[in-house]
Structure formats: C-alpha cells, structure tokens
Design a protein around this motif. Structure first.
Motif, PDB file in Angstrom:
ATOM      1  N   ARG A 143     -34.332  -4.549 -36.052  1.00  0.00           N
ATOM      2  CA  ARG A 143     -34.031  -5.440 -34.930  1.00  0.00           C
ATOM      3  C   ARG A 143     -34.953  -6.653 -34.988  1.00  0.00           C
ATOM      4  O   ARG A 143     -36.138  -6.526 -35.346  1.00  0.00           O
ATOM      5  CB  ARG A 143     -34.249  -4.681 -33.614  1.00  0.00           C
ATOM      6  N   GLN A 162     -33.888  -3.995 -21.908  1.00  0.00           N
ATOM      7  CA  GLN A 162     -32.692  -4.805 -21.730  1.00  0.00           C
ATOM      8  C   GLN A 162     -33.029  -6.089 -20.970  1.00  0.00           C
ATOM      9  O   GLN A 162     -33.778  -6.072 -20.010  1.00  0.00           O
ATOM     10  CB  GLN A 162     -31.657  -4.026 -20.924  1.00  0.00           C
ATOM     11  N   ALA A 189     -24.438   0.825 -20.964  1.00  0.00           N
ATOM     12  CA  ALA A 189     -24.159  -0.317 -21.838  1.00  0.00           C
ATOM     13  C   ALA A 189     -22.758  -0.834 -21.555  1.00  0.00           C
ATOM     14  O   ALA A 189     -21.901  -0.109 -21.048  1.00  0.00           O
ATOM     15  CB  ALA A 189     -24.282   0.094 -23.302  1.00  0.00           C
ATOM     16  N   ILE A 198     -20.724  -5.814 -28.177  1.00  0.00           N
ATOM     17  CA  ILE A 198     -21.618  -5.374 -27.110  1.00  0.00           C
ATOM     18  C   ILE A 198     -21.994  -6.571 -26.234  1.00  0.00           C
ATOM     19  O   ILE A 198     -22.110  -7.695 -26.719  1.00  0.00           O
ATOM     20  CB  ILE A 198     -22.895  -4.718 -27.704  1.00  0.00           C
ATOM     21  N   ASN A 200     -24.736  -8.140 -25.056  1.00  0.00           N
ATOM     22  CA  ASN A 200     -26.085  -7.994 -25.601  1.00  0.00           C
ATOM     23  C   ASN A 200     -27.143  -7.727 -24.549  1.00  0.00           C
ATOM     24  O   ASN A 200     -28.104  -6.979 -24.785  1.00  0.00           O
ATOM     25  CB  ASN A 200     -26.472  -9.250 -26.396  1.00  0.00           C
ATOM     26  N   CYS A 205     -30.249  -3.761 -28.822  1.00  0.00           N
ATOM     27  CA  CYS A 205     -29.366  -3.569 -29.970  1.00  0.00           C
ATOM     28  C   CYS A 205     -30.151  -3.482 -31.275  1.00  0.00           C
ATOM     29  O   CYS A 205     -31.121  -4.210 -31.486  1.00  0.00           O
ATOM     30  CB  CYS A 205     -28.354  -4.704 -30.046  1.00  0.00           C
ATOM     31  N   SER A 207     -29.596  -2.891 -35.638  1.00  0.00           N
ATOM     32  CA  SER A 207     -28.718  -2.809 -36.801  1.00  0.00           C
ATOM     33  C   SER A 207     -29.186  -1.656 -37.678  1.00  0.00           C
ATOM     34  O   SER A 207     -30.385  -1.426 -37.824  1.00  0.00           O
ATOM     35  CB  SER A 207     -28.768  -4.121 -37.597  1.00  0.00           C
ATOM     36  N   THR A 240     -22.188   1.647 -30.664  1.00  0.00           N
ATOM     37  CA  THR A 240     -21.260   0.520 -30.574  1.00  0.00           C
ATOM     38  C   THR A 240     -20.273   0.517 -31.737  1.00  0.00           C
ATOM     39  O   THR A 240     -19.070   0.289 -31.552  1.00  0.00           O
ATOM     40  CB  THR A 240     -22.048  -0.803 -30.584  1.00  0.00           C
ATOM     41  N   GLU A 258     -23.882  -1.546 -35.723  1.00  0.00           N
ATOM     42  CA  GLU A 258     -24.784  -1.767 -34.592  1.00  0.00           C
ATOM     43  C   GLU A 258     -24.890  -0.515 -33.732  1.00  0.00           C
ATOM     44  O   GLU A 258     -23.902   0.184 -33.508  1.00  0.00           O
ATOM     45  CB  GLU A 258     -24.263  -2.922 -33.736  1.00  0.00           C
ATOM     46  N   LYS A 259     -26.101  -0.249 -33.249  1.00  0.00           N
ATOM     47  CA  LYS A 259     -26.375   0.805 -32.289  1.00  0.00           C
ATOM     48  C   LYS A 259     -27.080   0.164 -31.088  1.00  0.00           C
ATOM     49  O   LYS A 259     -27.823  -0.815 -31.240  1.00  0.00           O
ATOM     50  CB  LYS A 259     -27.263   1.899 -32.884  1.00  0.00           C
ATOM     51  N   ALA A 260     -26.841   0.720 -29.899  1.00  0.00           N
ATOM     52  CA  ALA A 260     -27.380   0.119 -28.675  1.00  0.00           C
ATOM     53  C   ALA A 260     -28.142   1.174 -27.881  1.00  0.00           C
ATOM     54  O   ALA A 260     -27.660   2.305 -27.719  1.00  0.00           O
ATOM     55  CB  ALA A 260     -26.253  -0.467 -27.830  1.00  0.00           C
TER      56      ALA A 260
END
Length: 333
Positions: A143, A162, A189, A198, A200, A205, A207, A240, A258-260
């Motif tokens: 990230r 966030q 989310a 997403i 954002n 977030c 990668s 995501t 992508e993961k959130a």
C-alpha cells in the motif's frame, strides 16, 4: 463546494448552492437549506454522477424536486441523502481472512486477474515472479500512504485508518461532507454500483502486488511516497477483488488484485520504503521509480517472518529502476 455545483444558464446561472438556498421565483416559498446539508447533498450527487448505477440513482431520487427537498425537515433531508448513497454504493462487511481471499496462481492473458508476484522483463510484458498464489502463501500486501516523515510517524503511532472517519479530512482535503450520513455511520466498506470499484475513503485498501500498489494514491500522482508492506495474516477484510469478479456483466475487476480493511494496526506493518511516482503514461496506466538504494525499513517490534522478508526483498529488488505500466494491467476491459 461550488465545484460540485456549476452554474447553468437556463437556471439563471445559479449553482447548486444558489438553488438550495436562494430566493424562489414562484410560490410556494420553501426555506433555505443549511450550508452543511447543501454540502452533504452536493457531495452525494457529485459522487454518484461518476461512479454509480444511474438507473438505481434515478429510482432513489424518485423525481424529487429542489422545492420538495427544501420543504423537507432536516431528518427527511438526511434520509433522502442516505437513500441516494445506498443506491450509489453497496455495503460489504470486513469479514474475510487472508487464506480465503482471491489470489491467482498462474499468469493468464487479459482480462484474467494477475498473479500477486509480477516482475518486469526489461521492456517486454510483465512476467510472473514467485510461482503460485503468493498473497495467500506469504500474506503480504502492499500500500502507498503518505509522503512525509510526519506521515510515517502518524502510521507508527496509530496505524492506518479510513479517511471517512475524519470529518475534517473529508471536508477540507477530499472536498466531501459525509458526517451524519450512512457513509459515516455504517462501518462497512462500500463498493460503487456503477464502476464496481471500492469507495476508497470507506476502507484501507491494499494491493496484493507491489507494482499494483505503485499505482496509488492516484494514477497521476507525482513525487516521493511511502510504500508499505502489510502483514495481512490475521486481518479480516473485504475481498474487493472477489466481489468484482462475481459482478454480472463483467469483467469489472482490477487485475493486480485489491483487498480492503477496516483498519491496519501498526503491528501489522512489516516495513516501508520510499518510491517515486511519475504520474500516468500517455495512454493511461502508471509510472514509478524504485531507486537502486531502496531497502525496507522493517518494523522492529513486529518484523516480518523469514519467508515474508525474502519475498518482500525479492519483489523490491525486481522492481529497481523506472517503469511504465500499461493500462492493460489496470482494470479489466
């Protein structure tokens, strides 16, 4: 907030704020909307115009006029704004562990998701580096966050949070007012109903690939930024990528994956390094530079495991130099 409400000639050159607060030319007269409520409404209208499913938004608005909105009580106005938000972006829980998240084991052609370990080949197409599903194997995501020592100290002190949780940041840096709306009060989310990306500001977030993380914070970003390696083992997040892959009428997914997450505590940070963002390419994509002296500054309290360290070092060394990533490696299309 005026950039959310351009003045239109046929409406007497009144922007959104003027229509919501100014004198009305015909009866019945309706009261002016408060400035905070104007900003909340213009925020959701600006966002949904770019990223939401227009049919769902039209259904939510249900023909409501400016006069009707002005006549609403404050609670009715908030409910109307939340109805548009719900049509614009769907909520998803942070409930998926790393081992159950989408990963890709073998490189395939577009528009398939990419393996987590992708490396340059000296001008040719990118190639898979470490074989197999590297994100699930090592639990390491990447990230970009921050560009100054103050940002590093902030992350060390409180982890990564966030953006929507700070009303001041959202209003004064993102130009968005979401306080008292479902975007602020619902902890889940959000994924846009139009482009399936997403939202954002509603998540932290990550990668699953280093080169993918180098696309952020924006494709046209310039300057030196901090790239972080995140230990995703033990974190629960919103996958995501998996959501995007199962959307109808696709493909919609971001190929690097992508993961959130709700939050990333500092003890889940494995290390950080400075890289240079060089904006986007002439035909999309993104460009970045990893200097030859780059090395991970590891978290001394919770350092990476040996296998994670070897993976992090191998990925960083592979990307030393200047790179231009084609938009073919961006969103599937």
């Amino acid at each position: 907030m005026h950039h959310y409400s351009p003045k239109i000639a046929r409406l007497g050159n009144l922007g959104g704020e003027g229509l919501l607060r100014g004198p009305m030319a015909t009866a019945p007269v309706a009261p002016a909307v408060s400035i905070p409520m104007v900003e909340r409404l213009l925020t959701v209208l600006a966002c949904c115009g770019r990223t939401a499913d227009p049919q769902r938004v039209d259904h939510a608005i249900a023909g409501c006029t400016i006069r009707q909105f002005r006549q609403y009580t404050e609670l009715q106005q908030l409910h109307f704004i939340d109805t548009i938000w719900e049509a614009s972006c769907e909520p998803y829980a942070f409930d998926c562990v790393c081992d159950n998240m989408q990963d890709t084991a073998v490189l395939a052609g577009a528009p398939a998701p990419l393996p987590s370990s992708m490396r340059p080949t000296g001008g040719g197409p990118l190639a898979q580096g470490v074989p197999g599903p590297a994100f699930q194997r090592f639990g390491v995501g990447f990230r970009i966050e921050g560009s100054s020592h103050d940002d590093v100290n902030r992350v060390k002190a409180g982890g990564m949070s966030q953006q929507r949780l700070s009303d001041d940041f959202m209003l004064n840096h993102r130009g968005m007012r979401v306080d008292r709306t479902v975007i602020r009060t619902d902890p889940r989310a959000r994924i846009w109903t139009g482009n399936h990306d997403i939202f954002n500001e509603t998540a932290v977030c990550v990668s699953r690939s280093l080169f993918g993380a180098a696309a952020f914070p924006e494709r046209n970003s310039r300057g030196w930024f901090y790239l972080w390696a995140i230990n995703c083992r033990g974190l629960r997040g919103c996958d995501t990528e998996a959501r995007q892959l199962h959307m109808p009428h696709g493909p919609w997914h971001w190929r690097p994956g992508e993961k959130a997450y709700r939050k990333i505590p500092f003890f889940h940070v494995l290390g950080y390094v400075r890289i240079q963002r060089l904006s986007c390419g002439p035909n999309g994509g993104w460009r970045f530079l990893v200097p030859p002296w780059a090395s991970w500054d590891e978290n001394a309290t919770t350092p990476p495991e040996d296998d994670q360290r070897a993976y992090m070092q191998g990925e960083l060394r592979a990307w030393v130099g200047q790179h231009e990533i084609s938009d073919a490696y961006d969103f599937a299309h």
